[in-house]
Enzyme design. Structure first.
Site, PDB file in Angstrom:
ATOM      1  N   SER A 250       0.907  -1.048   0.005  1.00  0.00           N
ATOM      2  CA  SER A 250       0.113   0.127   0.000  1.00  0.00           C
ATOM      3  C   SER A 250       0.955   1.407   0.101  1.00  0.00           C
ATOM      4  O   SER A 250       2.186   1.178  -0.077  1.00  0.00           O
ATOM      5  CB  SER A 250      -0.917  -0.059   1.313  1.00  0.00           C
ATOM      6  OG  SER A 250      -0.115   0.160   2.531  1.00  0.00           O
ATOM      7  N   LYS A 251       0.120   2.326   0.160  1.00  0.00           N
ATOM      8  CA  LYS A 251       1.046   3.795  -0.019  1.00  0.00           C
ATOM      9  C   LYS A 251       2.124   3.610   1.220  1.00  0.00           C
ATOM     10  O   LYS A 251       3.061   4.496   0.944  1.00  0.00           O
ATOM     11  CB  LYS A 251       0.151   4.711  -0.081  1.00  0.00           C
ATOM     12  CG  LYS A 251      -0.746   5.048  -1.301  1.00  0.00           C
ATOM     13  CD  LYS A 251      -1.485   6.443  -1.377  1.00  0.00           C
ATOM     14  CE  LYS A 251      -1.823   6.736  -2.892  1.00  0.00           C
ATOM     15  NZ  LYS A 251      -0.853   7.091  -3.611  1.00  0.00           N
ATOM     16  N   ARG A 252       1.632   3.230   2.228  1.00  0.00           N
ATOM     17  CA  ARG A 252       2.672   3.394   3.458  1.00  0.00           C
ATOM     18  C   ARG A 252       4.213   2.710   3.062  1.00  0.00           C
ATOM     19  O   ARG A 252       4.892   2.901   3.871  1.00  0.00           O
ATOM     20  CB  ARG A 252       2.106   2.789   4.656  1.00  0.00           C
ATOM     21  CG  ARG A 252       1.992   1.187   4.566  1.00  0.00           C
ATOM     22  CD  ARG A 252       1.590   0.839   5.986  1.00  0.00           C
ATOM     23  NE  ARG A 252       1.109  -0.502   6.156  1.00  0.00           N
ATOM     24  CZ  ARG A 252       0.425  -1.283   5.627  1.00  0.00           C
ATOM     25  NH1 ARG A 252      -0.887  -0.532   5.165  1.00  0.00           N
ATOM     26  NH2 ARG A 252      -0.213  -2.558   5.612  1.00  0.00           N
ATOM     27  N   GLY A 254       5.673   3.447   0.181  1.00  0.00           N
ATOM     28  CA  GLY A 254       6.534   4.346  -0.710  1.00  0.00           C
ATOM     29  C   GLY A 254       5.426   4.270  -1.911  1.00  0.00           C
ATOM     30  O   GLY A 254       4.127   4.631  -1.944  1.00  0.00           O
TER      31      GLY A 254
END
Length: 481
Positions: A250-252, A254
């Site tokens: 996911s976005k966490r 990167g």
């Protein structure tokens, strides 16, 4: 003939893990001289947007994937956008109703939620209890008179369903635990299960290659294939992609989407190569290869059942390998927008010194993993160097001053620079000052770049030129000759 499809929903940017599914479908089709189809599943009207469809198609083309049938390519089994196929779903749904394979369900959302909670409390599976399956004509008429909305549910046979997955082997599901599922929503749009089965049937899909998160959906699809009079395709459920912390990517973690990697300036061939390594490896265990190198040996059954881990450092290493081999003119073209955005070069491309720019890009290509890093790596060639207080103190020491002064004097003796001349200059400075190694190189590097590490010194000097080198050295000479 092998026919596979990649069927994303245009509800956002194309996730790197989802793009991986496209890659393996494309690769499988190439391996078997088959057809790769792009189908857009946009029946989630509230979240689907045309701009996302356009973007994901553009991203897949950038990656190097080409489909033989799809929204932009056409084909004999279109349309390839689900929102353009609503009449098809409606007609088949009506056929199911007439044949007794489906029925109207008038249960409200509140009633369904209440029953789910009761099922959980009593330790039962939270499935639909099929209560509308056997409504009497009188009950149906009462519901219709009341004006209640309804959905259409498919009658699931209560049996043990067994199928063989190309990756996971024999899989079995007890259909009595499923309950009758929705195939048509109250707003007249098809459910995911129904639209997928109808489309795969009509588009003659032979193999369904998708993520293991869809494994539990497969029994619903198989019973629909049977109802449609179609032999189910073969299934291959790929492991999902995790971050380094073993949670879903996911976005966490990167960068998240193909679009973001494009903006960062990764080469598409590097991204494609890395995605093919997520859950699979060629027989020779090589990590750097092109699709053409492995298409004849790729076997879907050899893919790992374990989740693949997305390793950003490994991607950066692999991307760096491709940057080192890329044509310099291509890298210059890619570098220009980043350098323009940084204000380093003119917005007018005709005013750009491409000869000098080629030298700069070639000098730094070994130090970057994506083109967006080029502004940081090349700023020493476009702006005056900012030197820290610590470095100023270092540059004013007696030994350092002797090195800088000797180097400056040697520069004044020459009108041209080459790698050989630069080496001779350093040799002369060493003989005069009796300083060598780090003590010789570091003062010159810091004075010219403000950094203790970086490019080869002769590359820096050649690109900067004699006059700029002299000016940067002059700033730190306490005693001028």
């Amino acid at each position: 003939m092998v026919r596979v499809r990649f069927a994303p929903s245009p509800t956002g940017l194309l996730h790197i893990g989802n793009a991986r599914m496209a890659v393996y479908n494309w690769l499988f089709a190439r391996r078997h001289n088959g057809i790769f189809i792009l189908r857009i599943e946009d029946t989630d009207i509230a979240r689907s947007e045309k701009k996302h469809m356009v973007q994901l198609m553009d991203d897949l083309h950038w990656l190097g994937l080409a489909w033989q049938e799809g929204p932009d390519a056409g084909g004999q089994y279109g349309p390839y956008v689900q929102s353009e196929r609503l009449q098809i779903y409606h007609d088949i749904c009506q056929k199911f109703l007439k044949e007794g394979l489906a029925y109207r369900c008038y249960c409200t959302l509140e009633e369904l939620e209440e029953r789910r909670q009761i099922a959980k409390l009593t330790g039962k599976p939270p499935r639909y209890d099929n209560r509308c399956r056997n409504l009497t004509d009188k009950q149906i008429k009462a519901f219709e008179t009341s004006g209640l909305n309804f959905v259409i549910r498919f009658k699931v046979p209560e049996e043990l369903l067994v199928f063989e997955d190309l990756i996971r082997g024999v899989c079995q599901f007890d259909l009595s635990l499923f309950g009758d599922f929705v195939i048509m929503r109250s707003d007249g749009t098809p459910s995911f299960h129904f639209a997928v089965a109808v489309d795969d049937t009509m588009m003659k899909i032979t193999h369904v290659i998708r993520g293991e998160d869809h494994l539990s959906n497969t029994p619903c699809h198989i019973v629909l294939f049977h109802a449609l009079g179609q032999k189910p395709p073969q299934f291959a459920h790929l492991s999902l992609t995790m971050g380094a912390d073993r949670t879903l990517l996911s976005k966490r973690h990167g960068a998240f989407s193909l679009s973001e990697y494009r903006k960062l300036g990764y080469l598409p061939e590097a991204i494609l190569n890395y995605m093919m390594l997520l859950g699979w490896a060629p027989r020779d265990k090589k990590e750097k290869f092109r699709a053409d190198d492995i298409v004849d040996t790729f076997e879907i059954g050899t893919m790992s059942k374990a989740p693949s881990v997305f390793d950003q450092q490994k991607l950066d290493w692999l991307s760096g390998q491709y940057l080192r081999e890329a044509e310099i003119e291509r890298l210059v073209d890619l570098a220009i927008p980043y350098l323009q955005a940084a204000g380093f070069i003119s917005a007018d491309e005709y005013a750009i010194d491409r000869t000098k720019l080629k030298l700069i890009v070639d000098a730094v290509r070994n130090n970057i993993s994506c083109m967006s890093q080029i502004a940081q790596e090349t700023n020493i060639f476009f702006r005056d160097v900012v030197v820290s207080e610590k470095h100023i103190e270092f540059l004013t020491s007696e030994i350092t001053q002797s090195v800088l002064l000797s180097f400056y004097n040697e520069l004044c003796k020459t009108h041209v620079l080459s790698s050989e001349i630069f080496k001779n200059i350093l040799k002369a400075v060493q003989e005069e000052t009796k300083v060598n190694g780090k003590g010789l190189y570091l003062p010159i590097r810091v004075a010219l770049t403000g950094r203790e590490h970086g490019l080869e010194m002769y590359n820096i000097a050649l690109i900067l030129g004699i006059d700029t080198c002299k000016k940067r050295i002059e700033r730190f000479l306490l005693i001028r000759k």
